[in-house]
Enzyme design. Structure first.
Site, short mmCIF file in Angstrom:
data_model
loop_
_atom_site.label_atom_id
_atom_site.label_comp_id
_atom_site.label_asym_id
_atom_site.label_seq_id
_atom_site.Cartn_x
_atom_site.Cartn_y
_atom_site.Cartn_z
N HIS A 172 16.67 -1.42 4.94
CA HIS A 172 17.15 -2.86 5.81
C HIS A 172 17.50 -3.88 4.78
O HIS A 172 18.01 -4.78 4.97
CB HIS A 172 15.84 -3.14 6.65
N ASP B 55 13.56 3.43 7.54
CA ASP B 55 13.75 2.56 6.75
C ASP B 55 13.78 2.72 5.20
O ASP B 55 12.75 2.51 4.50
CB ASP B 55 12.84 1.39 7.06
N SER C 4 9.87 -6.43 0.69
CA SER C 4 10.55 -5.11 1.25
C SER C 4 11.07 -4.50 0.16
O SER C 4 11.59 -4.74 -0.72
CB SER C 4 11.74 -5.84 2.43
N1 ARG Z 1 10.78 -7.20 6.09
C1 ARG Z 1 10.02 -8.11 5.02
C2 ARG Z 1 11.16 -8.49 3.86
O1 ARG Z 1 12.39 -8.41 4.17
C3 ARG Z 1 8.85 -7.53 4.57
C4 ARG Z 1 7.97 -7.48 5.79
C5 ARG Z 1 6.65 -6.89 5.41
N2 ARG Z 1 5.87 -7.56 6.30
C6 ARG Z 1 4.57 -7.24 6.47
N3 ARG Z 1 3.85 -8.17 7.26
N4 ARG Z 1 3.92 -6.22 5.73
O2 ARG Z 1 10.76 -8.57 2.76
#
Ligand code: ARG
Length: 711
Positions: free
Chosen positions: A514, A562, A658
């Site tokens: 992502h 992902d 992420s």
């Molecule tokens: N999608 C998020 C990013 O772009 C990371 C999310 C992780 N969230 C969590 N609650 N562990 O960094």
């Protein structure tokens, strides 16, 4: 205002070179202002003046300019020059290029008595075989004559085994560069191109051209690149010099070249090979300077001998095939095998050629005008008598000497010969398999610090981390200790921290798909990988990203699959191995134990409401959560996901983490395993909503497809 009535004229530029055999090279010739350079230049210019002012072209001859006087591997001086002709436009005729060259060549007086190629050009001892002269461009004339300005420069490379960087880029304006590379006498230059960003327009405006000379002489082009590339390619000169020109006259987005060059010794391509095995492939031969493109004028000889007179030699060509030479010449190498002539051509599959003789003499001569793609050939022996009794393919066959079934090679185009085989052919005990099925000699072991496989797979992922001082932010995290998570990478997009990643080999990182979703994000160019970093922005090592491989099933709605692999443009240096270490990939299909404690790390936000990430790398201990429990919380958890956190909330990853690692320490051997990749979650650190991670153990074959031999 004054008006002059001028006749409109066209100037014609010719670039050429020849070798003067009886003057020894002096280092002073490198200085264009030196007395020594000026004196040789004047002599040569006078000689060329004399040649053309007494020729049929005397009316149009304007001047000659010596651009370079250099050393070379044949001795004497190599002189590069421009010749300028001017003729009234009204005349309208095209200048005869061959005529201009012929005038010069014909002016060399040779005597048949001493039988050398050296003759006298108005008193200068010139090697006839060295004379090259082609029409050139006015723009090249001004940029190769002028003194060092802009990106036109000389590089004198004197040290072996050093990478001399050749990098230039711009995001607007224009780049018209001439890099003249000169190595010490007796050596060659190898140019390795890591990446090129140019407009793809068939070299009409943008191009990278590699010349086997110091001036842009068309007939000494080794290779031209007309479109952007990120595949490592390398080219070898035939002399101790090379010219690299880079043209991007109207830059609209990032354009540039990332390359380096080295000084390398000349290689003899001659070998006598005793084939010991009783059948099967046992070694490889390759084109000169493999895996570089091989230079246009090469010659190789190999003599093979098998251990028994009943055994012949089998040659397995990778993406190449040889066929009987017809009346036409060969474009991609001609092969003489036991006195029969064959022509080579490139194709997209392997072919096997068998010579039913225990003694085989092979000669390869490179016949392409440009450098040509590297060739790799596996050799071995086969039982000559065994071949006649095989079933035929019902369509066409690749092999010239009849097919063999179940020998690991598709002989029939329809693959029939290799169907219903119970086992694939393993490499024998003297060899091991490289990533792409080639058997290599075992003395060149895996993980011995030298790359033996063409794809480098024998040296990839050789150690994965055992270390890490797990002393003790992320949500509810604490500052890490510097160097505690040596596989942690910060990925910057156009200069700002955007995602995390993990080091899995010298050249590959694992991250989340992502992070790269969208037009701009999926382009590797704006991304850089930062290694050995503690305080955000202070990396020990930074590499551009060469390639982003997003999993083909990644679903941006559900975050399923992902995962993404990133290939670096520059492998991180071995010297930083205290600070940068790969993390181990879990065994395929490994099941995890709920309740197990692992660590999530990153520079992401420390609270859901924060609007920026953390300055210091944070770590938080989280627990692996039972899959059924997680499904009951979120509902949409696939088997490619796993949940980790604490049910109270409090400790979790958040935005900016992420792609980063969920690292678990294996009890049995203390090694750190990349169990998960930070993927998504409902807010950050909310009670009953753990973090969701990509389950790496489900992607082991997918990772190996790109990173062949991770341990
Ligand atoms: N999608 C998020 C990013 O772009 C990371 C999310 C992780 N969230 C969590 N609650 N562990 O960094």
């Amino acid at each position: 205002m004054q008006h002059c009535k001028t006749e409109s004229k066209d100037a014609f530029y010719f670039a050429g070179m020849f070798r003067i055999t009886n003057i020894e090279f002096l280092p002073e010739y490198q200085q264009k202002e030196s007395r020594e350079f000026l004196s040789v230049a004047r002599t040569v210019q006078q000689v060329i003046n004399l040649v053309y002012t007494t020729s049929a072209f005397s009316k149009f001859y304007e001047q000659s300019v010596v651009a370079d006087v250099s050393s070379n591997n044949k001795g004497g001086l190599l002189v590069h020059f421009w010749i300028v002709f001017v003729m009234p436009r009204a005349k309208g005729h095209i200048f005869c290029e061959d005529c201009v060259a012929a005038i010069l060549k014909d002016s060399i007086q040779t005597s048949i008595i001493n039988r050398t190629s050296v003759g006298s050009l108005q008193g200068l001892a010139v090697d006839m075989d060295s004379v090259v002269l082609n029409a050139g461009l006015r723009s090249d004339y001004s940029s190769t004559i002028g003194s060092d300005k802009g990106c036109s420069q000389y590089f004198y490379a004197e040290r072996l085994s050093l990478h001399y960087p050749l990098e230039i880029s711009a995001t607007s304006g224009r780049l018209m560069c001439h890099f003249k590379l000169v190595a010490i006498v007796g050596y060659l230059i190898r140019l390795s191109i890591k990446s090129i960003q140019i407009e793809a327009d068939n070299c009409v405006t943008d191009s990278l051209t590699i010349y086997d000379s110091l001036l842009p002489i068309r007939s000494s082009i080794l290779y031209r690149i007309c479109e952007p590339t990120r595949i490592l390619m390398s080219f070898v000169s035939t002399n101790n010099l090379m010219l690299v020109t880079f043209k991007a006259p109207h830059i609209r987005r990032l354009s540039g070249i990332w390359a380096y060059f080295e000084v390398i010794p000349e290689q003899k391509c001659e070998n006598t090979v005793l084939v010991k095995e009783i059948t099967g492939f046992e070694g490889t031969i390759s084109s000169p300077y493999y895996p570089s493109y091989y230079p246009p004028k090469c010659k190789c000889t190999w003599k093979f001998q098998t251990s028994l007179s009943t055994l012949g030699i089998a040659l397995k060509f990778y993406n190449y095939s040889i066929t009987k030479k017809s009346m036409k010449g060969c474009e991609h190498g001609w092969w003489e095998i036991n006195e029969h002539m064959y022509c080579g051509s490139y194709m997209d599959h392997q072919t096997i050629f068998r010579v039913p003789s225990p003694l085989v003499h092979i000669q390869l001569q490179c016949s392409s005008r440009l450098s040509d793609k590297p060739l790799l050939v596996e050799y071995g022996s086969y039982n000559i008598s065994q071949l006649s009794s095989q079933p035929a393919c019902n369509t066409s066959s690749f092999r010239q000497h009849g097919p063999l079934i179940c020998d690991g090679f598709r002989d029939c185009e329809n693959g029939r010969d290799e169907q219903n085989c119970t086992q694939s052919i393993p490499c024998n005990n003297r060899t091991f398999k490289c990533g792409n099925d080639i058997c290599f000699r075992k003395q060149n072991a895996k993980c011995d610090g030298t790359v033996d496989c063409p794809d480098g797979s024998d040296e990839e992922g050789c150690t994965c981390s055992r270390s890490s001082s797990t002393l003790h932010r992320i949500i509810g995290g604490t500052d890490t200790l510097e160097g505690g998570w040596p596989w942690q990478v910060s990925l910057h997009f156009v200069g700002s921290a955007y995602c995390g990643a993990s080091v899995i080999s010298r050249e590959w990182l694992l991250s989340a798909a992502h992070c790269f979703h969208g037009n701009r994000l999926s382009d590797p160019t704006p991304w850089t990988a930062h290694f050995g970093m503690y305080v955000q922005g202070n990396a020990k090592f930074v590499s551009p990203v060469r390639r982003i491989v997003v999993h083909e099933y990644y679903n941006s709605q559900t975050f399923d699959y992902d995962i993404a692999l990133l290939q670096l443009s520059i492998a991180w240096p071995e010297t930083l191995k205290q600070l940068i270490q790969p993390i181990c990939i879990p065994p395929a299909g490994q099941r995890v134990r709920s309740g197990e404690k692992c660590w999530v790390t990153g520079w992401g936000r420390r609270h859901e409401a924060d609007n920026k990430g953390s300055l210091v790398l944070q770590q938080a201990e989280v627990e692996l959560i039972d899959q059924t429990l997680c499904v009951s919380t979120y509902g949409i958890i696939t088997s490619r996901m796993l949940c980790a956190g604490v049910m109270s909330g409090k400790r979790d990853a958040c935005k900016g983490d992420s792609g980063g690692p969920l690292s678990c320490r294996r009890k049995s051997d203390g090694k750190w395993i990349l169990t998960g990749i930070v993927s998504w979650g409902h807010g950050c650190g909310r009670p009953n909503f753990p973090g969701v991670y990509t389950r790496v153990s489900n992607f082991v074959p997918w990772i190996h497809k790109y990173v062949p031999s991770l341990l």
